[in-house]
Scaffold this active site. Structure first.
Site, PDB file in Angstrom:
ATOM      1  CG  ASP A 151      -1.459   5.646  -0.214  1.00  0.00           C
ATOM      2  OD1 ASP A 151      -1.653   6.132   0.916  1.00  0.00           O
ATOM      3  OD2 ASP A 151      -0.457   5.925  -0.904  1.00  0.00           O
ATOM      4  CB  THR A 152      -2.820   4.711   4.767  1.00  0.00           C
ATOM      5  OG1 THR A 152      -1.606   5.310   4.329  1.00  0.00           O
ATOM      6  CG2 THR A 152      -2.553   3.921   6.039  1.00  0.00           C
TER       7      THR A 152
ATOM      8  CG  ASN B 271       1.485   9.978   9.209  1.00  0.00           C
ATOM      9  OD1 ASN B 271       0.421   9.750   9.779  1.00  0.00           O
ATOM     10  ND2 ASN B 271       1.556  10.202   7.924  1.00  0.00           N
TER      11      ASN B 271
ATOM     12  CB  THR C 154       7.331   6.977   0.724  1.00  0.00           C
ATOM     13  OG1 THR C 154       7.628   6.545  -0.613  1.00  0.00           O
ATOM     14  CG2 THR C 154       8.023   8.294   0.977  1.00  0.00           C
TER      15      THR C 154
ATOM     16  N   GLY D 112       5.065  -2.178   0.654  1.00  0.00           N
ATOM     17  CA  GLY D 112       6.356  -2.551   0.096  1.00  0.00           C
ATOM     18  C   GLY D 112       7.331  -3.118   1.100  1.00  0.00           C
TER      19      GLY D 112
ATOM     20  CB  SER E 123       6.393   4.213  -9.166  1.00  0.00           C
ATOM     21  OG  SER E 123       5.989   3.239  -8.220  1.00  0.00           O
TER      22      SER E 123
ATOM     23  CB  ALA F  90       5.787   9.174  -2.572  1.00  0.00           C
TER      24      ALA F  90
END
Length: 500
Positions: free
Chosen positions: A246-247, A305, A268, A415, A18, A16
């Site tokens: 991506d998850t 989420n 994010t 991250g 980069s 979201a």
């Protein structure tokens, strides 16, 4: 036989804030080897025009091409394959000539406000959940499409491609809809892993807009001659479908042994839950706002989420705009000295979804909960991290109760695995050990699915995860202290949620 020398695989991972291109060097010889390097990173800056928030998709595509050029230079040869993973739910529309009909709209745009209520008047939330098993989120693709009813762009569209499929189309000229990302549209039946035609017909969604479904490991074409010329690569270079949400790729790279684990894929967003063999589509699951998204190798990502580190990212942006920028490393050290659980909020509160003014919104939410409003950046940061740990705890406890699957470890990937304070607080809140890492889980899952499709490594998720465990060294955090404070905070938030 697998090749004896490591082969390079290029993972395009768009987040979201980069995008980056990573090269994974994988060998299947002996116990196998795995090495990951970042070769190019580029910003992802959404743009608001005429009141609508868009993704700058052509800038992202240009960054991808630069990254593929860098991947070839880093490896000394063209990658053996390219895989793409991105965020979920958003899409681009193509006309009959294959041209893009405008920049894709950002999921944080306000155009879907009220769409869930309109859809609920036609198809009840219970019936929709029973058919698709998807968590209610106001920006799901389903609601984006109902919001777009009657628009010139949708009327002119011949094809709808989700973001990873759109950029794969530009690379290869071939169209497809990868299944793990398709499962976030709220138009897939998680039991059949096919489109839910009853939902689409009831809500007026034209499923012929979607390209044929394909799954992780399926071929997705080869780089076009123009792409080879632009990147300096020598073809042929195949593109392989991976867990393009991506998850899905991140969960595939959770270094767990056995199935008694929970995961929190952090960034994010925080995606917290369990990996299951079958979906849970009960009414109790719907009321708990759990989602059944599809994963690699026929798995189901049963998760909730949570707003995630977006809360802190937005605070950092606000402080910088106000002329008081904060260094994250110093902020986290100072936050560790702030008394815990003094201030906290419901990290799932939809009030935090939009960008802008986050510190004041957090203070307002604290007052609403009935706890002191944090004043300093360090106090706000501690409030955010305590709140996320509480949300992780709630999601993991609920997932176990609703699925009947008990866990003994929480894996934090993405991250947030670098955030020692968040990992420690999550362990304390859950009363379970936290294993932190890998931080680059999405890229690792992307690379390993490619490597398996190429025959470099073999086996299922257990074998892929064993290779990650043998290669990486995650950090372990044991729970400490009394859980009574976490219990009281969770009870206060539960009461607040009941009142909303």
């Amino acid at each position: 036989m697998p090749p004896t020398e490591p082969l390079p695989f290029a993972a395009v991972d768009l987040g979201a804030s980069s995008g980056r291109v990573m090269v994974g060097h994988v060998s299947g010889r002996g116990a196998g080897t795995l090495r990951l390097e970042e070769v190019h990173r580029f910003p992802n800056r959404p743009v608001r025009t005429m009141g609508t928030l868009h993704w700058d998709i052509l800038s992202l595509y240009g960054g991808m091409l630069d990254g593929l050029r860098a991947a070839g230079a880093a490896a000394g040869r063209a990658p053996a394959s390219v895989g793409i993973d991105t965020w979920a739910v958003d899409y681009g529309l193509l006309d009959a000539s294959g041209a893009l009909l405008g920049n894709p709209v950002h999921y944080r745009d306000t155009r879907t406000e009220g769409e869930a209520a309109k859809a609920g008047a036609v198809l009840s939330p219970s019936a929709l959940y029973e058919a698709t098993g998807l968590q209610h989120l106001p920006f799901n693709t389903l609601y984006q499409l109902t919001a777009a009813h009657g628009s010139p762009a949708l009327g002119a569209a011949r094809r709808l491609l989700l973001i990873p499929d759109l950029v794969a189309y530009w690379l290869t000229g071939e169209e497809g809809t990868e299944l793990t990302n398709a499962s976030t549209t709220q138009l897939i039946d998680p039991r059949t892993r096919e489109w839910s035609r009853s939902v689409a017909d009831t809500l007026g969604i034209d499923l012929t807009l979607f390209a044929p479904l394909r799954g992780p490991g399926d071929p997705a074409g080869r780089l076009l001659p123009e792409v080879l010329a632009e990147t300096g690569l020598t073809g042929p270079v195949p593109v392989t479908a991976v867990g393009s949400h991506d998850t899905a790729s991140a969960v595939a790279a959770v270094p767990a042994s056995g199935d008694r684990f929970a995961y929190v894929a952090t960034g994010t967003w925080s995606l917290a839950g369990l990996e299951l063999d079958a979906p849970v589509v009960t009414e109790e699951s719907r009321r708990a706002n759990f989602t059944n998204e599809l994963g690699v190798d026929g798995t189901v990502r049963y998760l909730r989420n949570i707003m995630g580190l977006w809360l802190l990212q937005e605070c950092l942006r606000t402080w910088e705009a106000e002329g008081a920028p904060q260094r994250l490393d110093r902020l986290l050290r100072e936050a560790a000295e702030v008394p815990g659980l003094r201030s906290f909020v419901d990290a799932d509160d939809p009030a935090f979804l939009a960008p802008g003014g986050m510190p004041d919104r957090i203070r307002d939410a604290c007052r609403h909960v009935g706890v002191p409003a944090p004043r300093t950046p360090a106090e706000i940061t501690r409030c955010v991290l305590d709140s996320l740990a509480l949300a992780h705890r709630g999601a993991i406890e609920d997932a176990q109760r609703l699925s009947g699957r008990a866990v003994d470890t929480v894996h934090v990937v993405g991250g947030g695995a670098h955030n020692e304070l968040l990992c420690r607080l999550t362990a304390d809140a859950c009363g379970l050990p936290v294993v932190a890492g890998p931080a680059e889980a999405a890229a690792l899952g992307n690379v390993l699915v490619q490597a398996r499709a190429a025959g470099v490594v073999r086996g299922g998720l257990a074998e892929l995860r064993a290779l990650i465990r043998a290669t990486l060294e995650p950090r372990r955090y044991e729970p400490t202290g009394d859980r009574a404070g976490w219990d009281r905070a969770a009870a206060l938030l539960a009461g607040e949620g009941a009142r909303r």
